[in-house]
Scaffold this motif. Sequence first.
Motif, PDB file in Angstrom:
ATOM      1  N   ILE A  13      72.746 -30.517  46.864  1.00  0.00           N
ATOM      2  CA  ILE A  13      72.000 -29.573  46.238  1.00  0.00           C
ATOM      3  C   ILE A  13      71.848 -30.008  44.752  1.00  0.00           C
ATOM      4  O   ILE A  13      70.714 -29.757  43.902  1.00  0.00           O
ATOM      5  N   GLY A  14      72.909 -30.351  44.191  1.00  0.00           N
ATOM      6  CA  GLY A  14      72.975 -30.699  42.544  1.00  0.00           C
ATOM      7  C   GLY A  14      71.955 -31.999  42.634  1.00  0.00           C
ATOM      8  O   GLY A  14      71.082 -32.236  41.357  1.00  0.00           O
ATOM      9  N   GLY A  15      71.937 -32.940  43.453  1.00  0.00           N
ATOM     10  CA  GLY A  15      71.069 -34.082  43.313  1.00  0.00           C
ATOM     11  C   GLY A  15      69.563 -33.773  43.510  1.00  0.00           C
ATOM     12  O   GLY A  15      68.689 -34.075  42.868  1.00  0.00           O
ATOM     13  N   LEU A  16      69.327 -32.473  44.372  1.00  0.00           N
ATOM     14  CA  LEU A  16      67.729 -32.220  44.464  1.00  0.00           C
ATOM     15  C   LEU A  16      67.606 -31.305  43.222  1.00  0.00           C
ATOM     16  O   LEU A  16      66.330 -31.459  42.762  1.00  0.00           O
ATOM     17  N   VAL A  17      68.588 -30.539  42.494  1.00  0.00           N
ATOM     18  CA  VAL A  17      68.072 -29.754  41.340  1.00  0.00           C
ATOM     19  C   VAL A  17      67.832 -30.992  40.264  1.00  0.00           C
ATOM     20  O   VAL A  17      66.822 -30.923  39.461  1.00  0.00           O
ATOM     21  N   THR A  20      64.381 -32.246  40.832  1.00  0.00           N
ATOM     22  CA  THR A  20      63.247 -31.484  40.579  1.00  0.00           C
ATOM     23  C   THR A  20      63.182 -31.170  38.868  1.00  0.00           C
ATOM     24  O   THR A  20      61.950 -31.105  38.426  1.00  0.00           O
ATOM     25  N   ILE A  21      64.372 -31.389  38.342  1.00  0.00           N
ATOM     26  CA  ILE A  21      64.297 -31.429  36.872  1.00  0.00           C
ATOM     27  C   ILE A  21      63.400 -32.472  36.172  1.00  0.00           C
ATOM     28  O   ILE A  21      62.441 -32.388  35.504  1.00  0.00           O
ATOM     29  N   GLY A  22      63.735 -33.607  36.700  1.00  0.00           N
ATOM     30  CA  GLY A  22      63.242 -34.963  36.623  1.00  0.00           C
ATOM     31  C   GLY A  22      61.686 -34.926  36.769  1.00  0.00           C
ATOM     32  O   GLY A  22      60.909 -35.389  35.896  1.00  0.00           O
ATOM     33  N   LEU A  23      61.367 -34.548  37.887  1.00  0.00           N
ATOM     34  CA  LEU A  23      59.854 -34.456  38.302  1.00  0.00           C
ATOM     35  C   LEU A  23      59.072 -33.452  37.336  1.00  0.00           C
ATOM     36  O   LEU A  23      57.920 -33.864  36.947  1.00  0.00           O
ATOM     37  N   LEU A  53      65.280 -39.715  35.830  1.00  0.00           N
ATOM     38  CA  LEU A  53      66.186 -38.664  36.258  1.00  0.00           C
ATOM     39  C   LEU A  53      65.988 -38.371  37.523  1.00  0.00           C
ATOM     40  O   LEU A  53      66.884 -38.039  38.404  1.00  0.00           O
ATOM     41  N   ALA A  54      64.700 -38.247  38.093  1.00  0.00           N
ATOM     42  CA  ALA A  54      64.167 -37.881  39.481  1.00  0.00           C
ATOM     43  C   ALA A  54      64.815 -38.981  40.298  1.00  0.00           C
ATOM     44  O   ALA A  54      65.319 -38.653  41.263  1.00  0.00           O
ATOM     45  N   PHE A  55      64.745 -40.266  39.993  1.00  0.00           N
ATOM     46  CA  PHE A  55      65.350 -41.324  40.797  1.00  0.00           C
ATOM     47  C   PHE A  55      66.628 -41.094  41.141  1.00  0.00           C
ATOM     48  O   PHE A  55      67.045 -41.147  42.278  1.00  0.00           O
ATOM     49  N   PHE A  56      67.512 -40.906  39.924  1.00  0.00           N
ATOM     50  CA  PHE A  56      69.034 -40.539  40.224  1.00  0.00           C
ATOM     51  C   PHE A  56      69.153 -39.690  40.899  1.00  0.00           C
ATOM     52  O   PHE A  56      70.384 -39.383  41.920  1.00  0.00           O
ATOM     53  N   GLY A  57      68.591 -38.261  40.771  1.00  0.00           N
ATOM     54  CA  GLY A  57      68.986 -37.113  41.515  1.00  0.00           C
ATOM     55  C   GLY A  57      68.623 -37.296  43.014  1.00  0.00           C
ATOM     56  O   GLY A  57      69.179 -37.029  44.079  1.00  0.00           O
ATOM     57  N   GLY A  58      67.508 -38.213  43.515  1.00  0.00           N
ATOM     58  CA  GLY A  58      67.179 -38.308  44.781  1.00  0.00           C
ATOM     59  C   GLY A  58      68.383 -39.241  45.507  1.00  0.00           C
ATOM     60  O   GLY A  58      68.614 -39.140  46.379  1.00  0.00           O
TER      61      GLY A  58
END
Length: 151
Positions: A13-17, A20-23, A53-58
Amino acid sequence: MSANTVSPWSDRIGGLVILTIGLAVAAQAQSYPFGTVGKMGPGFFPVVAGFVLAFFGGLIAWKTPDSGQARDEGLKNLRPAVFIFAGLLAWALLLRPAGLVISTVVMALLSAFAYPKPNPKRIAITVILLPIMAVALFVYGLGMPLRAFPW
């Protein structure tokens, strides 16, 4: 997986957050001129930072392994997320009324409790150095119109 184990859903969930913030940052920055690598426009950095940020979150959401930890330990994984989020939220809400220094100190103090056993020496060093570096970088280095203190 047995009935007494859970997957580390808080990491996912943290990674998805973060994704989402990065996108959202990259999408919002599309309204600014992008420019080129040689002559960057005001939208260049937020777009690139948002996609990174989106890449690392994914990557966090995708690569989180199933660890098979006990159910009662599953809620302990929420502690870092709750305190880090509370620190960032407090910083965002206090920045204008309280100034950069006070909001940064509150953020550092709240975020320090993400650890199960906070280290007072480490907290003191962070609470002293982080606001100094923030003022030096953002107010003096970048010339951002931020007040260091509310007075």
